[in-house]
Write a protein that holds these residues in place. Sequence first.
Motif, PDB file in Angstrom:
ATOM      1  N   SER A  17       0.819  -1.203   0.000  1.00 17.19           N
ATOM      2  CA  SER A  17       0.000   0.000   0.000  1.00 17.19           C
ATOM      3  C   SER A  17       0.853   1.253   0.000  1.00 17.19           C
ATOM      4  O   SER A  17       1.980   1.262   0.504  1.00 17.19           O
ATOM      5  CB  SER A  17      -0.912   0.028   1.233  1.00 17.19           C
ATOM      6  OG  SER A  17      -1.805  -1.061   1.245  1.00 17.19           O
ATOM      7  N   ARG A  68     -10.127  -0.857  -4.023  1.00 18.72           N
ATOM      8  CA  ARG A  68      -8.748  -0.857  -3.542  1.00 18.72           C
ATOM      9  C   ARG A  68      -8.201   0.540  -3.283  1.00 18.72           C
ATOM     10  O   ARG A  68      -7.356   0.710  -2.405  1.00 18.72           O
ATOM     11  CB  ARG A  68      -7.831  -1.574  -4.533  1.00 18.72           C
ATOM     12  CG  ARG A  68      -8.172  -3.051  -4.733  1.00 18.72           C
ATOM     13  CD  ARG A  68      -7.137  -3.744  -5.624  1.00 18.72           C
ATOM     14  NE  ARG A  68      -7.113  -3.180  -6.971  1.00 18.72           N
ATOM     15  CZ  ARG A  68      -6.080  -2.521  -7.490  1.00 18.72           C
ATOM     16  NH1 ARG A  68      -4.967  -2.336  -6.777  1.00 18.72           N
ATOM     17  NH2 ARG A  68      -6.141  -2.052  -8.730  1.00 18.72           N
ATOM     18  N   GLN A  83      -5.353   6.857  -1.229  1.00 20.05           N
ATOM     19  CA  GLN A  83      -4.932   5.646  -0.548  1.00 20.05           C
ATOM     20  C   GLN A  83      -5.006   4.497  -1.530  1.00 20.05           C
ATOM     21  O   GLN A  83      -6.062   4.227  -2.098  1.00 20.05           O
ATOM     22  CB  GLN A  83      -5.819   5.364   0.660  1.00 20.05           C
ATOM     23  CG  GLN A  83      -5.478   4.092   1.415  1.00 20.05           C
ATOM     24  CD  GLN A  83      -4.123   4.162   2.086  1.00 20.05           C
ATOM     25  OE1 GLN A  83      -3.802   5.159   2.727  1.00 20.05           O
ATOM     26  NE2 GLN A  83      -3.326   3.111   1.947  1.00 20.05           N
ATOM     27  N   ASN A  85      -4.302   0.470  -2.057  1.00 18.01           N
ATOM     28  CA  ASN A  85      -4.085  -0.815  -1.412  1.00 18.01           C
ATOM     29  C   ASN A  85      -3.992  -1.927  -2.446  1.00 18.01           C
ATOM     30  O   ASN A  85      -4.481  -1.802  -3.563  1.00 18.01           O
ATOM     31  CB  ASN A  85      -5.224  -1.121  -0.432  1.00 18.01           C
ATOM     32  CG  ASN A  85      -5.325  -0.117   0.690  1.00 18.01           C
ATOM     33  OD1 ASN A  85      -4.323   0.411   1.164  1.00 18.01           O
ATOM     34  ND2 ASN A  85      -6.553   0.142   1.143  1.00 18.01           N
TER      35      ASN A  85
END
Length: 121
Positions: A17, A68, A83, A85
């Motif tokens: 991440s 994600r 963000q 991931n």
Amino acid sequence: QVQLVESGGGLVQPGGSLRLSCASSGFTTFSIYAMSWYRQAPGKERELVAAMGSVASLTNYADSVKGRFTISRDNTRNMVYLQMNSLKPEETAVYYCNARYQTQLIKHDYWGQGTQVTVSS
């Protein structure tokens, strides 16, 4: 006057991440701009990754990143975040922050210089 500066990119292993940040300055009213993240891989066209509207803060994502990636904004600090991931190698690209003001008559875009994201073992 207006400036967008991305940060947070780097090398990450597949499945890892990263959290990208976009710091803005020079906006009279930051909140009226729609904000988005684009990416461009070598030899590929720049593509929209995620976007967040101005007033309602509605979001939309590329199909490939839904579930994600998460875009967010802090109008108090004039910041935008992405963000990311469960990153995949094919998502290696330069990621760009974009600010857009649009009416029926005009469209105006501001771009950052980008931050490199490399997904590799």
